[in-house]
Structure formats: structure tokens, C-alpha cells
Design a protein around this motif. Structure first.
Motif, PDB file in Angstrom:
ATOM      1  N   LYS A 149       0.821  -1.211   0.000  1.00  0.00           N
ATOM      2  CA  LYS A 149       0.000   0.000   0.000  1.00  0.00           C
ATOM      3  C   LYS A 149       0.853   1.259   0.000  1.00  0.00           C
ATOM      4  N   LYS A 150       1.990   1.210   0.690  1.00  0.00           N
ATOM      5  CA  LYS A 150       2.874   2.373   0.747  1.00  0.00           C
ATOM      6  C   LYS A 150       3.431   2.707  -0.637  1.00  0.00           C
ATOM      7  N   LEU A 151       3.710   1.680  -1.446  1.00  0.00           N
ATOM      8  CA  LEU A 151       4.327   1.893  -2.759  1.00  0.00           C
ATOM      9  C   LEU A 151       3.310   2.089  -3.883  1.00  0.00           C
ATOM     10  N   THR A 152       2.101   1.545  -3.714  1.00  0.00           N
ATOM     11  CA  THR A 152       1.115   1.621  -4.803  1.00  0.00           C
ATOM     12  C   THR A 152      -0.114   2.466  -4.464  1.00  0.00           C
ATOM     13  N   GLY A 153      -0.318   2.736  -3.178  1.00  0.00           N
ATOM     14  CA  GLY A 153      -1.507   3.479  -2.771  1.00  0.00           C
ATOM     15  C   GLY A 153      -2.739   2.601  -2.652  1.00  0.00           C
TER      16      GLY A 153
END
Length: 362
Positions: free
Chosen positions: A350-354
Motif C-alpha cells: 500500500k505504501k508503494l502503490t496506494g
């Protein structure tokens, strides 16, 4: 069972749990983080003594002024220091005491002087000063421990691709809870009847102690046991944009050469699929030192080791999630991509792709 009886039962549980947990940490059956567990075990035993007067009252039926004993009060005052020492050894198992570390004894010496003066009859102002010193020491070493843990969490991202289980998050959360509880307790002591808060405080402490037991007993070895490797990793700076990292360790030509080799290995051999991959393993594959590899990743890619490796893992996971005929679950995708838990996979993805992996799959 009324509130008073239930509180007494909780007190017995607290004292017994702390003593048992202390013995387990001192025995250290898993033989991990040996020095840290020793100091943490001593801290837990000292912490248990704060409930000993209540336990003795329940046993004997008469009030025993346990905390008024000169020696016991002196030893109890060292409790935050032992906690701080355990944090020091968790984050740096190679830590060695130096002459300058005698500064740890300045506050205890001041407290001891206050106790002596109070016993000699000089209650004002030294009794109040002793209480202030207790609060100052607790806040100082708790705050210092928190800062060291935060630095540790940045440092391990320079050499570990999976930080879950070695990031000491449980100690950080415990510090925050104890800090909040102590603030509440001090306010109640100043403005309200502290006895009315005993049941609440003891219940919170019991829950904290069980959390300490659960997480501390499953804590893994944070650094390699081999001394040379351990020293190498400890000496790596925790901040990838610090002046130490910016200083040239190798020439630009050498940097580009190692960078090119690293990209080729990552694309062909896919070492990031190994959940236990760390800086040492990757450096051995490239036949370079850990310091040089860390410098190449920090300077050449503008990332720390953890970020660099997990970006590859997330890209690989995205490919698996896009496969419509795949029978892999989200957890299966996480393991196939090199993550060692669903929690770390979800957080990093989630941190890298949202998006969470489930949202991306849909």
C-alpha cells in the motif's frame, strides 16, 4: 468478588507474572540477544518490587512499609536505567561500557543523597526533591530509549529486507503506554485520590506485562552472531542521506560498475524472492563489501536497502496478482514475492502503490 478483591487478585498476577518473566529472560532458553535479555530480566525483576508491599500485605494481613526501606528504594530507582541498558544492547549487542558511562550514576547519586538527608530528618525540601528526581529519571530514560529505538528502526532498513520481528516495535508501544499511564498517575496524585485509580492502573499494567511477555519471548536475534558481520552492520549509518553516506567511499566509475552488476543480478537471479535476504547475502553475491554495497544503493538509487529490495518484491507481486488464472491467495502471493508475513506485505504494497493487494487485484 468486589473491586477491592479483584484488584488484589490483579496485584498477585502482576507480581507473579513479572517475577516469572524475569526468570525466563535471565535464563534465555532460546539463547538470543543474550546481553539485552539479561538487562531486560533485571529490569523486570526491579519492576516487580513496586507491587511487593501490596503482596506482603495480602500474605501477612498487616501493612508493611516496604517502599520506605532505604536499600529497596535506592535499588528501585535504578529501574529506568536497566530498561535503557536493555534497549542499548538490543540495538547494539557490541556496546561496551566506557568511563564516560559513569554519567548514568549522576541521578541515582543525587537521589541517594536525598534519601540520606531525609533519614537524617531534613524532610523539606529533600523529600519533594526525591519525588521530582524519580519522575525526571523515568521520563529521561524512557525518552532516551524511545529515540534509540527509532534510530534502530531506520538502521535495520539499511541491511534487512524484512524488518518485522527485529524492529522492536513492541518496546516502542510499551514505552508510549507506560508514559501515558505515568502521566495520568502523576496528575491523579496531584489533584485527586490516587487510590481510586489503583484498579485502572493495575489492569493496564497487567495487560502491558502480558504483551511484554508475548513479544519479548518471541524476539529474534537482531544482528548476526558472527562478530565481524555484526560489527559491519552496526557501523552502517542509519540515515541514507547523512553526511557519512554522502562522503565518497568509492569512485564514480566503481559505483557505476557495481550498480550495473547489481541491476543484472536483481533481474536475472531475483534474490529478492528470498525472504531472508539481507545486505550481507547480497554483498557476497556481488563480491563487494557491505559498506560499498550500502553506499551504491544509497547513492546510486537514492534508497535504503529495505526500500530497494521491497520495490522489486512489490513489482513481482503485481505480476502475480494480474494473473487471472492464478490460484494463489493474497498470503500465497506475499510468500512467493519474498515477504515473510501478510502484514508486512499489505503495509509495503500500500505504501508503494496506494492500494492494498486485494484492491489492486480487483
Amino acid at each position: 468478588m468486589n473491586t477491592s478483591e479483584f484488584n488484589s487478585f490483579i496485584v498477585i498476577l502482576i507480581y507473579g507474572s513479572l517475577v516469572l518473566l524475569s526468570l525466563l529472560k535471565l535464563a534465555n532458553p532460546l539463547k538470543v540477544n543474550k546481553k539485552a535479555n539479561f538487562w531486560f530480566g533485571v529490569f523486570l525483576f526491579l519492576w516487580s518490587t513496586f507491587w511487593m508491599d501490596e503482596v506482603l500485605f495480602l500474605i501477612t494481613g498487616s501493612v508493611i512499609e516496604f517502599h520506605s526501606l532505604f536499600l529497596i528504594r535506592s535499588i528501585q530507582y535504578l529501574t529506568p536505567i536497566f530498561f535503557y541498558l536493555s534497549v542499548l544492547f538490543y540495538t547494539n549487542p557490541s556496546f561496551r561500557f566506557k568511563i564516560t558511562d559513569f554519567k548514568f550514576l549522576l541521578l541515582p547519586a543525587a537521589f541517594l543523597a536525598c534519601l540520606v538527608l531525609v533519614r537524617l530528618g531534613y524532610k523539606n525540601p529533600f523529600e519533594s526533591l526525591a519525588i521530582i528526581l524519580i519522575l525526571v529519571q523515568a521520563l529521561f530514560y524512557t525518552g532516551l530509549s524511545y529515540i534509540i529505538i527509532r534510530k534502530h528502526q531506520r538502521k535495520i532498513q539499511q541491511f534487512s529486507s524484512n524488518t518485522e520481528g527485529i524492529d522492536l516495535n513492541w518496546l516502542e508501544y510499551i514505552i508510549l503506554v507506560l508514559f501515558a499511564v505515568n502521566i495520568i498517575y502523576v496528575i491523579y496524585n496531584l489533584f485527586y485520590d490516587p487510590k481510586s485509580l489503583n484498579f485502572f492502573i493495575n489492569t493496564v499494567f497487567l495487560l502491558v506485562i502480558y504483551c511484554v511477555g508475548y513479544y519479548s519471548l518471541k524476539e529474534k536475534e537482531i544482528y548476526p552472531l558472527e562478530e565481524k558481520q555484526r560489527e559491519e552492520l552496526i557501523s552502517i549509518n542509519e540515515d541514507s542521506d547523512s553526511e557519512d553516506v554522502k562522503r565518497k567511499l568509492i569512485s564514480d566509475e566503481e559505483l557505476l560498475k557495481i550498480k550495473s552488476q547489481l541491476e543484472m543480478i536483481m533481474n536475472t537471479q531475483k534474490p529478492y524472492l528470498d525472504s531472508e535476504l539481507n545486505l550481507i547475502k547480497l554483498a557476497e553475491m556481488l563480491s563487494v563489501s557491505t559498506h560499498h554495497l550500502s553506499y551504491v544503493i544509497n547513492t546510486g538509487f537514492g534508497k535504503n536497502f529495505f526500500q530497494y529490495i521491497n520495490e522489486f518484491r512489490v513489482e513481482y507481486a503485481k505480476k502475480l496478482l494480474k494473473e487471472t488464472d492464478s490460484k494463489l491467495s493474497i498470503l500465497g502471493v506475499a510468500y512467493e514475492s519474498g515477504f515473510n508475513s501478510k502484514t508486512s506485505f499489505n503495509t509495503t504494497f500500500k505504501k508503494l502503490t496506494g492500494q492494498t493487494p486485494s484492491e489492486f487485484k480487483k
